[in-house]
Design a protein around this motif. Structure first.
Motif, PDB file in Angstrom:
ATOM      1  N   GLN A  67      10.525  -8.422  -4.667  1.00  9.81           N
ATOM      2  CA  GLN A  67      11.373  -9.025  -3.642  1.00  9.81           C
ATOM      3  C   GLN A  67      10.958  -8.602  -2.230  1.00  9.81           C
ATOM      4  O   GLN A  67      11.205  -9.315  -1.266  1.00  9.81           O
ATOM      5  CB  GLN A  67      12.833  -8.642  -3.902  1.00  9.81           C
ATOM      6  N   ASN A  68      10.315  -7.442  -2.133  1.00  6.67           N
ATOM      7  CA  ASN A  68       9.981  -6.878  -0.832  1.00  6.67           C
ATOM      8  C   ASN A  68       8.481  -6.804  -0.573  1.00  6.67           C
ATOM      9  O   ASN A  68       7.988  -5.855   0.028  1.00  6.67           O
ATOM     10  CB  ASN A  68      10.597  -5.481  -0.697  1.00  6.67           C
ATOM     11  N   GLY A  69       7.762  -7.779  -1.046  1.00  6.72           N
ATOM     12  CA  GLY A  69       6.357  -7.866  -0.676  1.00  6.72           C
ATOM     13  C   GLY A  69       5.381  -7.414  -1.729  1.00  6.72           C
ATOM     14  O   GLY A  69       4.192  -7.222  -1.425  1.00  6.72           O
ATOM     15  N   GLY A  70       5.825  -7.228  -2.986  1.00  8.86           N
ATOM     16  CA  GLY A  70       4.902  -6.870  -4.054  1.00  8.86           C
ATOM     17  C   GLY A  70       4.189  -5.558  -3.793  1.00  8.86           C
ATOM     18  O   GLY A  70       4.801  -4.527  -3.527  1.00  8.86           O
ATOM     19  N   GLY A  71       2.860  -5.596  -3.834  1.00 15.04           N
ATOM     20  CA  GLY A  71       2.072  -4.388  -3.633  1.00 15.04           C
ATOM     21  C   GLY A  71       2.296  -3.755  -2.280  1.00 15.04           C
ATOM     22  O   GLY A  71       2.147  -2.534  -2.119  1.00 15.04           O
ATOM     23  N   ALA A  72       2.677  -4.548  -1.256  1.00 16.56           N
ATOM     24  CA  ALA A  72       2.930  -3.993   0.068  1.00 16.56           C
ATOM     25  C   ALA A  72       4.132  -3.050   0.061  1.00 16.56           C
ATOM     26  O   ALA A  72       4.220  -2.132   0.884  1.00 16.56           O
ATOM     27  CB  ALA A  72       3.159  -5.122   1.072  1.00 16.56           C
ATOM     28  N   PHE A  73       5.068  -3.266  -0.868  1.00 14.68           N
ATOM     29  CA  PHE A  73       6.261  -2.420  -0.949  1.00 14.68           C
ATOM     30  C   PHE A  73       5.911  -0.988  -1.334  1.00 14.68           C
ATOM     31  O   PHE A  73       6.664  -0.050  -1.025  1.00 14.68           O
ATOM     32  CB  PHE A  73       7.235  -3.013  -1.977  1.00 14.68           C
ATOM     33  N   VAL A 267       0.264 -10.800 -11.173  1.00 15.02           N
ATOM     34  CA  VAL A 267      -0.100 -11.222  -9.821  1.00 15.02           C
ATOM     35  C   VAL A 267       1.134 -11.364  -8.948  1.00 15.02           C
ATOM     36  O   VAL A 267       1.158 -10.940  -7.782  1.00 15.02           O
ATOM     37  CB  VAL A 267      -0.885 -12.556  -9.871  1.00 15.02           C
ATOM     38  N   PHE A 268       2.180 -11.937  -9.504  1.00 23.06           N
ATOM     39  CA  PHE A 268       3.430 -12.101  -8.757  1.00 23.06           C
ATOM     40  C   PHE A 268       4.039 -10.746  -8.400  1.00 23.06           C
ATOM     41  O   PHE A 268       4.613 -10.570  -7.324  1.00 23.06           O
ATOM     42  CB  PHE A 268       4.413 -12.917  -9.601  1.00 23.06           C
ATOM     43  N   TYR A 269       3.894  -9.784  -9.310  1.00 25.60           N
ATOM     44  CA  TYR A 269       4.459  -8.434  -9.124  1.00 25.60           C
ATOM     45  C   TYR A 269       3.732  -7.668  -8.020  1.00 25.60           C
ATOM     46  O   TYR A 269       4.355  -6.990  -7.191  1.00 25.60           O
ATOM     47  CB  TYR A 269       4.380  -7.701 -10.461  1.00 25.60           C
ATOM     48  N   LEU A 270       2.398  -7.774  -7.977  1.00 25.24           N
ATOM     49  CA  LEU A 270       1.611  -6.903  -7.102  1.00 25.24           C
ATOM     50  C   LEU A 270       1.004  -7.590  -5.886  1.00 25.24           C
ATOM     51  O   LEU A 270       0.491  -6.894  -5.001  1.00 25.24           O
ATOM     52  CB  LEU A 270       0.484  -6.252  -7.918  1.00 25.24           C
ATOM     53  N   LYS A 271       1.031  -8.921  -5.830  1.00 25.46           N
ATOM     54  CA  LYS A 271       0.412  -9.602  -4.689  1.00 25.46           C
ATOM     55  C   LYS A 271       1.076  -9.162  -3.388  1.00 25.46           C
ATOM     56  O   LYS A 271       2.274  -9.376  -3.187  1.00 25.46           O
ATOM     57  CB  LYS A 271       0.540 -11.114  -4.856  1.00 25.46           C
ATOM     58  N   PRO A 272       0.329  -8.508  -2.498  1.00 25.24           N
ATOM     59  CA  PRO A 272       0.969  -7.948  -1.297  1.00 25.24           C
ATOM     60  C   PRO A 272       1.313  -9.016  -0.259  1.00 25.24           C
ATOM     61  O   PRO A 272       0.545  -9.942  -0.017  1.00 25.24           O
ATOM     62  CB  PRO A 272      -0.100  -6.983  -0.760  1.00 25.24           C
ATOM     63  N   ASP A 273       2.481  -8.862   0.304  1.00 24.25           N
ATOM     64  CA  ASP A 273       2.914  -9.686   1.433  1.00 24.25           C
ATOM     65  C   ASP A 273       3.169  -8.726   2.587  1.00 24.25           C
ATOM     66  O   ASP A 273       4.278  -8.223   2.771  1.00 24.25           O
ATOM     67  CB  ASP A 273       4.184 -10.461   1.065  1.00 24.25           C
TER      68      ASP A 273
END
Length: 577
Positions: A67-73, A267-273
């Protein structure tokens, strides 16, 4: 109980300068029995890991992460862990090990006027035990239902199903999923387990489900016989309850990774935003997640560490157990999202549509439905819900042990020889309180425990650092471990941790979460009632301050000194000498 006699201090060549810090080594002599200790070091480590790794690691972290940007979180999460969560974790283990006291009586060594914090912690622990164990009762209900020839949440032909029930997978080419459609897993959870459709709202709570009441009774029976004798028994139980979830997580991870569409979930879990990092909400969620995941402030770490040998290296223990906790959260994300990717592939929809639910719904609806459509569904359902139960049991053992240790240390003459009866009474109170969560609509869902818990821990940190002295605390750690905490830890305890906690509570008060149960939104007055329930624990802090000032003898200046606001004195229990 005994008396204290200070050992004469050795005078240095130049004497002690006026106003310098003085540390008196006080030997406590007592006729009480020596304090119980862990049978093995591993008992302690598994108990702490079992406490820190709970249901929130499995359902909350993966949801918060994507919910908060995947890997960026992971960046704000790690920063909050390093500068906030782990220092608090280490501090509480060191405090408990040095003073060998629970969360109430420890304040007579630190700052007696703040003893109300200990009572507040115990009340919060009871409130949480009221509803936390209900989740295990749901899991037990699912576990028992898993032994049927056909899993009951896989079909739409059951008495509780509605005309909107639709079993939809990619193999069902003649079925069309609409906005009004509901899955059999959702209807089993909402209409058979919770039965929320039988109540129009809080003005008609409904009756208690007798099936869930029996499941809850069985859960509390296990809890009682695991903790009634103390850490000697609970330390053995955690060898199963703390290790079995890891075995199941690895099995589910391997199974999930081999499912079609699993890569979509990963991919959905870790894709960084990276753009999400500019949002304040991301940093709030990271701080709250690490705080509630590691769990300082409940008095549990104080209680567990108080049964350690005096010279045990709690510094390494803190780093090890907190690292295991964070890595488990990360691992759980793969376990959850490989399966969510599989569900998205089966339904030919996006992962974000499948992963719209958070909290218990993620486990009891989405994951339960995914398991039901796997080969060997019965086997995976049994081990999955066993894992949920054991994750919850560890945290319940720990939460109640924190209360038990605190009360036995505060009232040893009354309770020390009646532990079994006291634990029985405590478990009965928790069971009766938990029954209120088994109605069709639960009133305890309105309880905002976040703000009161963080408030209590803010007082915990504030009273440790300026009032009782970071220098004194570091000297205590040096006495135990042979080395003092470095500059990093001192700065964290004095400045960063209090700011970290204040940041969480101010953010929560500024952006209070909406209280709802599926489509039912709780009326505004329930928020006020929830705050009243929360304040009922926090009120112990100022109430005890007033009581202490009124009952203490002497002038205000003398009372101030006796309250821990004056000279710093380190007290070493007799067991540690």
């Amino acid at each position: 109980p005994g008396h204290t006699s200070p050992s004469p201090p050795k005078e240095g060549a130049g004497g002690v300068p006026a106003g310098a810090l003085r540390t008196l080594v006080v030997q406590q002599t007592s006729l009480d029995q020596p304090r119980e200790t862990w049978s093995k070091k591993m008992d302690f480590l598994l108990s702490v890991i079992g406490y820190a790794v709970d249901l929130g690691n499995v359902w909350r972290f993966p949801y918060i992460c994507y919910q908060n940007g995947g890997g960026a979180f992971l960046l704000p999460y790690m920063l909050m862990a390093v500068f906030g969560g782990v220092p608090l974790f280490y501090m509480e283990l060191a405090l408990g090990q040095f003073h060998r006291s629970g969360c109430i009586s420890i304040w007579k060594h630190i700052c007696p006027i703040f003893k109300g914090i200990g009572f507040a912690i115990c009340i919060i622990a009871l409130y949480i035990a009221f509803y936390y164990n209900t989740i295990m009762a749901w899991a037990l209900y699912y576990l028992l239902a898993s032994f049927r020839p056909t899993l009951p949440w896989t079909t739409c032909s059951n008495p509780w199903n509605t005309v909107n029930c639709l079993r939809y997978l990619s193999t069902d080419s003649n079925v069309t999923w609409t906005n009004t459609s509901t899955s059999p897993a959702e209807e089993f959870y909402t209409r058979q387990v919770l039965q929320v459709h039988l109540s129009p709202g809080l003005h008609q709570l409904g009756s208690v489900s007798w099936q869930l009441a029996l499941c809850l009774l069985f859960i509390f029976t296990i809890v009682y016989f695991s903790i009634w004798k103390g850490v000697k028994t609970s330390g053995k139980v955690v060898w199963v309850t703390a290790t079995f979830p890891y075995l199941v997580l690895l099995v589910l991870l391997v199974r999930g990774a081999t499912l079609p569409g699993a890569w979509r979930g990963v991919v959905f879990y870790l894709k960084p935003d990276w753009g999400k990092l500019l949002s304040t909400t991301v940093w709030i969620d990271a701080a709250a997640q690490i705080f509630f995941s590691l769990g300082p402030g409940f008095g549990v770490l104080l209680a567990f560490a108080s049964y350690n040998p005096f010279h045990n290296n709690c510094y390494k223990d803190a780093l090890l157990t907190s690292s295991v906790n964070c890595l488990t959260s990360f691992l759980s994300g793969f376990v959850i999202f490989t399966v969510l990717g599989y569900m998205a592939e089966m339904r030919k929809i996006g992962v974000e549509t499948v992963a719209k639910d958070a909290g218990p719904s993620l486990l009891f609806i989405i994951y339960a439905e995914a398991i039901a459509n796997m080969p060997a569904a019965t086997f995976f359902a049994i081990i999955f819900f066993l894992m949920i139960i054991m994750l919850g049991l560890d945290s319940t053992f720990a939460g109640l042990e924190g209360v038990i240790t605190a009360m036995l240390d505060e009232f040893p003459q009354l309770l020390s020889r009646r532990r079994e009866w006291f634990v029985l009474g405590l478990v009965c109170v928790c069971y009766l309180g938990a029954l209120s969560t088994l109605t069709y609509v639960s009133l305890l869902s309105t309880l905002p425990s976040l703000d009161t818990k963080v408030c209590v821990h803010v007082f915990h940190s504030v009273s440790l650092c300026p009032f009782s002295g970071t220098s004194r605390f570091c000297a205590d750690v040096h006495m135990m471990l042979g080395f003092s905490p470095g500059l990093f830890w001192r700065v964290c305890w004095v400045a960063i941790c209090p700011i970290f906690l204040l940041f969480i509570i101010v953010s929560f008060l500024a952006f209070p979460p909406e209280v709802k149960l599926f489509d039912y939104v709780y009326p505004p007055w329930t928020t006020v009632l929830g705050y009243c329930i929360g304040v009922s624990s926090f009120i112990c802090v100022p109430a005890y301050m007033v009581y202490h000032l009124l009952t203490a003898k002497g002038t205000f200046k003398q009372v101030r000194a006796s309250s821990g606001l004056g000279e710093e004195i380190s007290v070493i229990p007799q067991d540690n000498l």
